[in-house]
Structures are given as structure tokens and as C-alpha cells.
Scaffold this active site. Structure first.
Site, PDB file in Angstrom:
ATOM      1  CB  SER A  91     -21.260  22.489 -12.766  1.00  0.00           C
ATOM      2  OG  SER A  91     -21.016  21.694 -11.622  1.00  0.00           O
ATOM      3  CE1 TYR A  98     -21.838  26.963  -9.389  1.00  0.00           C
ATOM      4  CE2 TYR A  98     -22.208  24.609  -9.183  1.00  0.00           C
ATOM      5  CZ  TYR A  98     -21.438  25.657  -9.618  1.00  0.00           C
ATOM      6  OH  TYR A  98     -20.260  25.409 -10.299  1.00  0.00           O
TER       7      TYR A  98
END
Length: 281
Positions: free
Chosen positions: A172, A185
Site C-alpha cells: 500500500s 494496517y
């Protein structure tokens, strides 16, 4: 950890329930770049995973669609793959369980007889404004899904991966930029990037390539179904240079490129479909 464990909140969420459906449709005709291949795609019931499954199918691959709990979305992804003239099976499984990953590989082999591509796409995120708000259960669960699941699936599949196989992991933009409300995350995504580079070094001598894709803000069920705060969701993607969130079918081609022979000289690399954000990574 058992196969029956579920995510917190309503994650990953039903794509069929969104007022503004994500765009998964492939944008161009196939050219057989994955003909004769079999791919396991985790999180393939919706979002990026569905777009990857659809594009891989258009390019000739058979797909094992792995999903957590959204049976209707998984069935729709299977229909999409079959509409492309390919074959698909759906496997309901929690990738955070080693036993479940063993079962995923066994079912894919039983159905198709081989495994050529692994797409580690499944993930979860839970927004928190303060680090003290992250519970031990959430911290363990996020790492269990996002990075342990990749280890478990690759471990289960490794004896069956031949020279020429490809592994594509989903990291990400938050790994490179950080995210003040996605501390756990973002940390898993950093681990995924390191895993990608290290696994590439481990497998390259066996002719197996390992790469990753680092999407920016992409419109999938993950964010509107509890993965982003209401404040962030109201302006989702507006901080990118393009000023908008991306669509899953704008990310899927990166997964295709890394899985096929077009990327035969690439391993340990990360592609960045993120709306123009420069991360120098």
C-alpha cells in the site's frame, strides 16, 4: 486461530451493497498472456481482487477465488470469470489460518491440477485516531490477516510452484507515506514490502518471481464498510495529485503485468498505481 474467525466491524463488506459500485471491468481485449495458467487470488470476491480475477480470466487463467464471508459477492466474481470463458472455483476461507491456507491450496490443486500464480490481496484495516485505541485483539488480527496469511499461503503452495511461477503481493501507499489513523494496517504493509523483497531473494534461484503492487486510495468495499473514518471517507482520494480515488480496474493491470512473461526480468519490485503520488520506493 481457526477458519471460523471473523473480522471486526462489517469488514471486508459487500460490494453488492455499495451505492457507487467499484469498476472492475477489464478495459481491453485479452491476448492470452496467462493461457494455461492457474491463479489463486485472495480477497477476490470484491474490489481489487475481483478486478484482478476478471482480468486474469480474460487473459486465459483459471481462478481460485478466495474470500472470507461474502457469499453473494464471491458467486458474482465466479460468474464474471466464467463469462470470460474461463473456469473458477470459490473457496470460503480465513487466510489468517494456516489450516485454511492448506485447504485453499488443496482445493485449487484438486480442481485444476496446478498452481502458477499466487495473488496475496486479502487484507483488513481498522481506523483509530490514537494508538492507545488499538486493542490487542485488533493488532493481532490485522497482522494475522495481512502478513501471516501471506506466509501461510506461500508455505502451503511452495511445494507445488514450478519454475516460471509468480507471486504478487498487495502492499500500500501507506507503507511509504504512513497513515495517522491506520497505524497497525500501515505497519503490516511495511512488513509485506519487506516480505516481497526477501521472498524474491529466496526464490529467484528457483525461477519464481515475487513482486508487489502498492495501490493508493482505491474505491472498494473496504473503506466504506468500516475501514475508514467518516471524515476520511468524505474526502477519499482527494489528496492525490489526480484529485480522486482510483478504481479497481485501474490497479488490476499492474497485477497482470507482474504475473505474466512481460515482467520476466522483474522480481523484488513494487508498482505504484496511486494517482500520481511520488513515494520514491
Amino acid at each position: 486461530m481457526t477458519d471460523a474467525m471473523i473480522h471486526e466491524d462489517s469488514l471486508p463488506g459487500h460490494e453488492s451493497a455499495l451505492d457507487r459500485p467499484p469498476q472492475w471491468q477489464p478495459r481491453y481485449p485479452g491476448s492470452g498472456r496467462l493461457a494455461g495458467k492457474v491463479a489463486i487470488v485472495t480477497g477476490a470476491d470484491s474490489g481489487i481482487g475481483r478486478a484482478v480475477a476478471a482480468l486474469y480470466a480474460r487473459e486465459g487463467a483459471k481462478i481460485a477465488i478466495v474470500y472470507l464471508s461474502e457469499d453473494d459477492d464471491a458467486a458474482e466474481s465466479q460468474r464474471i470469470v466464467e463469462a470470460e470463458g474461463s473456469a473458477a472455483i470459490i473457496i470460503r476461507a480465513d487466510v489468517g489460518s494456516r489450516e485454511a491456507c492448506d485447504r485453499i491450496v488443496a482445493e485449487a490443486l484438486q480442481a485444476f491440477g496446478q498452481i502458477d500464480i499466487i495473488v496475496n490481496n486479502a487484507g483488513e484495516q481498522h481506523p483509530d485516531q490514537d494508538i492507545v485505541d488499538i486493542t490487542e485483539e485488533q493488532l493481532r488480527r490485522t497482522f494475522q490477516t495481512n502478513i501471516f496469511g501471506m506466509f501461510f499461503l506461500v508455505q502451503a503452495a511452495r511445494p507445488h510452484l514450478r519454475e516460471g511461477a509468480a507471486i504478487v503481493n498487495c502492499t500500500s501507499v501507506t507503507m511509504y507515506q504512513g497513515s495517522k489513523e491506520l497505524l497497525d494496517y500501515s505497519s503490516t504493509k511495511g512488513a509485506i514490502t519487506a516480505f516481497t523483497r526477501s521472498l524474491s531473494e529466496n526464490l529467484i534461484e528457483h525461477g519464481i518471481r515475487v513482486n508487489a503492487v502498492a495501490p493508493g486510495p482505491i474505491w472498494t468495499p473496504l473503506n466504506p464498510c468500516g475501514g475508514a473514518s467518516p471524515e476520511k471517507l468524505a474526502h477519499f482520494g482527494e489528496n492525490t495529485p489526480m484529485g480522486r480515488p482510483g478504481q479497481p480496474n485501474e490497479v488490476a493491470p499492474a497485477f497482470l503485468f507482474l504475473a505474466c512473461e512481460d515482467a520476466s526480468y522483474m522480481s523484488g519490485q513494487v508498482l505504484h498505481p496511486n494517482g500520481g503520488t511520488i513515494v520514491n520506493g
